[in-house]
Enzyme design. Sequence first.
Site, short mmCIF file in Angstrom:
data_model
loop_
_atom_site.label_atom_id
_atom_site.label_comp_id
_atom_site.label_asym_id
_atom_site.label_seq_id
_atom_site.Cartn_x
_atom_site.Cartn_y
_atom_site.Cartn_z
N ALA A 34 8.84 -16.31 -43.32
CA ALA A 34 9.37 -15.04 -43.84
C ALA A 34 9.14 -13.94 -42.81
CB ALA A 34 8.69 -14.66 -45.16
N CYS A 35 10.19 -13.16 -42.56
CA CYS A 35 10.10 -12.01 -41.67
C CYS A 35 10.47 -10.75 -42.44
CB CYS A 35 11.00 -12.19 -40.45
SG CYS A 35 12.78 -12.19 -40.84
N PRO A 36 10.24 -9.57 -41.89
CA PRO A 36 10.50 -8.35 -42.66
C PRO A 36 11.93 -8.20 -43.16
CG PRO A 36 9.10 -7.84 -40.80
CD PRO A 36 9.52 -9.28 -40.64
#
Length: 538
Positions: A34-36
Amino acid sequence: ATAASAAGATSASSTAADATGDGARRPKLVGVTACPTGIAHTFMAADALVAAAKRLGADLQIEPQGSGTVTPLDPAVIAEADAVIFAVDVDVRDQGRFAGKPVVRGPVKRGVDAPDAMVKEALAAAKDPNAARVAGTAGAAGAAAGSTAEKQGFGSSLKRWLLTGVSYMIPFVAGGGLLLALGFLLSGYEIAGNAATVLTDYSLFNLPPEGLPYFLGAAAFQIGNLSMGFLVAALAGYIAYAIADRPGIAPGFVAGAVAVFMGAGFIGGLVGGLLAGFAAYWIGKPDVPRWLRGLMPVVIIPLLASIFASGLLVLVLGGPIAALTVALTDFLNGLSGTGAIVLGVILGLMMCIDLGGPVNKVAYSFAVAGLSAGSISDNPAPLMIMAAVMGAGMVPPLAMALASTVLYRKGFSQVERSNGTAAWLLGASFISEGAIPFAAADPLRVIPASMVGGAVTGAISMAAGVTSQAPHGGIFVFFAIGNLGMWALAIVAGTVVSAFVLVLLKKFVRRGAAAGADASAEAAEAGSVVGQRSPVAA
């Protein structure tokens, strides 16, 4: 992996024997990426980790927690897993599912750049009874092992909390900002002061004298303005959520709204979200009687945490933070000449140093925080910052495309040239992640080249006073750009400089180790797979 990714998860499997070669049970791993923004890094890390697990003789199933619909891992698969990999920059959703499992955690970029190392660490953790484990109520296996729960440093946790807030804030900014730009396109810049009046005085059946396009522009602007109004509240609410889970959302949103009311803005939202999150966490920590447990998350925690966080903002912190915000705004408005150019250089460097990572998000968040308060006539500085940030963020993928498909084709593999073709569109759309396959393959040459070009674009854009009313969209929001010609010139200049610097580095700066070249080829190949399946490339 491609078929699985369409359903929101990806896995690695093989008929080969396990790493020991004796035909015994293959190690089983699960993970989350998960990334921003939940777009490029999320899926690139998932693909890279899956490929690494396959190479190392393990079964790995990944849950990419992207910005779209997420298909959770099967609980049975989690129960059978020997260890967990978290390649994340934000909080893992429903982390309690993995409680008690040995865990390896790192930033999502590590999942892209060093997937083999993360998988090896997970395999080692699965055999280590003293390995860190996912915090929470462990299952039987976890309890039997008697291992300590995973512990993270305050700095790492703080970064994760803030990026979680930013990740949930961005959709409000992107959608609302583009609606604002559409309103300006249809109705002109004067609609900023007239939209509410137009919508209350007229309707589709009673159009204003200016006609239907003007009325639709007023509607688009007002909807976008209302969406942008949630920016600080969403930021604060989801920072608090990252700290205290669901009980933190309500006090976080309230603290964000109070920050706006007090004039404390973006900084007030950050502070309010942290205060609300800590308050909700500590209030919910003590063990309470059974009859009170049901009231805690829906009444007691939101009430007391809201009183604490919002009360502090109203009575103590809001005024000083508002004064700081005003001083910062005045400082930015007063920038001209060398000061503006230096700020443009700094923003350009930040946008290109990690291609969509935490530093990039700090610069982008700084820009969008002031966008709603910007005005062409009265307060142009925030709009200038937005233009510089967006222009600099477009440079890396455009430069990679220019270098790999035009200037120095023989210096890039076929996979990289294919990625370069896709990078033209990604760069034009302000998707910096389009350069990640190149950076993953050759970071020591790609990143510095990108930073040089980004600094050039940021400096030219700020020096020319270019403004942007839109927070995203690249060339497709040209109508929201003030001084479009100079903005285009700034982007072209930065792209050309970056591309030529990269070509020179490739020609005259050699990598020493053959292993590095092999890793580059694997990373570039993984980038190609992502380019075929990630929502960005699609």
